[in-house]
Design a protein around this motif. Sequence first.
Motif, PDB file in Angstrom:
ATOM      1  N   THR A  85       0.829  -1.199   0.000  1.00  0.00           N
ATOM      2  CA  THR A  85       0.000   0.000   0.000  1.00  0.00           C
ATOM      3  C   THR A  85       0.864   1.251   0.000  1.00  0.00           C
ATOM      4  O   THR A  85       0.556   2.231  -0.688  1.00  0.00           O
ATOM      5  N   THR A  88       1.902   2.071  -3.335  1.00  0.00           N
ATOM      6  CA  THR A  88       0.796   2.615  -4.139  1.00  0.00           C
ATOM      7  C   THR A  88       0.511   4.074  -3.808  1.00  0.00           C
ATOM      8  O   THR A  88       0.360   4.892  -4.715  1.00  0.00           O
ATOM      9  N   VAL A  89       0.444   4.417  -2.525  1.00  0.00           N
ATOM     10  CA  VAL A  89       0.055   5.779  -2.144  1.00  0.00           C
ATOM     11  C   VAL A  89       1.245   6.703  -1.883  1.00  0.00           C
ATOM     12  O   VAL A  89       1.087   7.922  -1.906  1.00  0.00           O
ATOM     13  N   ALA A  95      -0.940   5.178   3.933  1.00  0.00           N
ATOM     14  CA  ALA A  95      -1.064   3.726   3.780  1.00  0.00           C
ATOM     15  C   ALA A  95      -1.694   3.102   5.020  1.00  0.00           C
ATOM     16  O   ALA A  95      -2.562   2.233   4.907  1.00  0.00           O
ATOM     17  N   VAL A  98      -5.579   3.957   5.081  1.00  0.00           N
ATOM     18  CA  VAL A  98      -6.428   3.199   4.160  1.00  0.00           C
ATOM     19  C   VAL A  98      -6.461   1.716   4.536  1.00  0.00           C
ATOM     20  O   VAL A  98      -7.506   1.073   4.425  1.00  0.00           O
ATOM     21  N   LEU A  99      -5.365   1.174   5.013  1.00  0.00           N
ATOM     22  CA  LEU A  99      -5.395  -0.224   5.463  1.00  0.00           C
ATOM     23  C   LEU A  99      -6.308  -0.401   6.665  1.00  0.00           C
ATOM     24  O   LEU A  99      -7.042  -1.381   6.750  1.00  0.00           O
ATOM     25  N   ILE A 102      -9.867  -0.352   5.390  1.00  0.00           N
ATOM     26  CA  ILE A 102     -10.208  -1.610   4.715  1.00  0.00           C
ATOM     27  C   ILE A 102     -10.426  -2.718   5.746  1.00  0.00           C
ATOM     28  O   ILE A 102     -11.416  -3.450   5.686  1.00  0.00           O
ATOM     29  N   TYR A 116      -5.101   8.614  -2.792  1.00  0.00           N
ATOM     30  CA  TYR A 116      -5.485   7.206  -2.788  1.00  0.00           C
ATOM     31  C   TYR A 116      -5.923   6.719  -4.171  1.00  0.00           C
ATOM     32  O   TYR A 116      -6.458   5.627  -4.300  1.00  0.00           O
ATOM     33  N   ILE A 119      -5.297   3.134  -5.623  1.00  0.00           N
ATOM     34  CA  ILE A 119      -5.982   1.974  -5.046  1.00  0.00           C
ATOM     35  C   ILE A 119      -7.222   1.701  -5.875  1.00  0.00           C
ATOM     36  O   ILE A 119      -7.885   2.628  -6.349  1.00  0.00           O
ATOM     37  N   GLY A 123     -10.052   3.650  -3.597  1.00  0.00           N
ATOM     38  CA  GLY A 123     -10.062   3.283  -2.187  1.00  0.00           C
ATOM     39  C   GLY A 123     -11.342   3.717  -1.497  1.00  0.00           C
ATOM     40  O   GLY A 123     -12.174   4.424  -2.079  1.00  0.00           O
TER      41      GLY A 123
END
Length: 128
Positions: A85, A88-89, A95, A98-99, A102, A116, A119, A123
């Motif tokens: 992550t 990605t971000v 990160a 967003v984790l 989720i 984001y 994602i 996301g």
Amino acid sequence: MTDPTVRVVLDSSAIVAFCRESIGVGEVIAEVADEEGCVVGLPVLCLAEAARVVTDQDRLALLVSHRAVEVLSPDPDSWQALAVTLDTVGRVDAATAVLAAIDLGCHVLSGQPGLYGGIAGGGPVIGI
């Protein structure tokens, strides 16, 4: 007693916005506070990042001690997901936010929703 349900996670930009007296962020916190057994999640790395730029440290302390707030720490076992992550971000604080969202089945409140964008589907992000 059951654990509180995290309804929304604030990323660094949302924490900073709260400290700058954002009505939008305050309203989200108030709505969550009105729900029995629900809290707003603050990832500890987002708090650390926000603390670097926030001038009103008293307001930041008020947020952290709010009855409808829970400080979230990353799960050590999720380090590989965090690494992916992060790639990605591009920011470890984002990160972790967003984790957390989720994992908890909720959304991230952000003043930088474009962060984001890499994602899938952008996301679980709500822009301020």
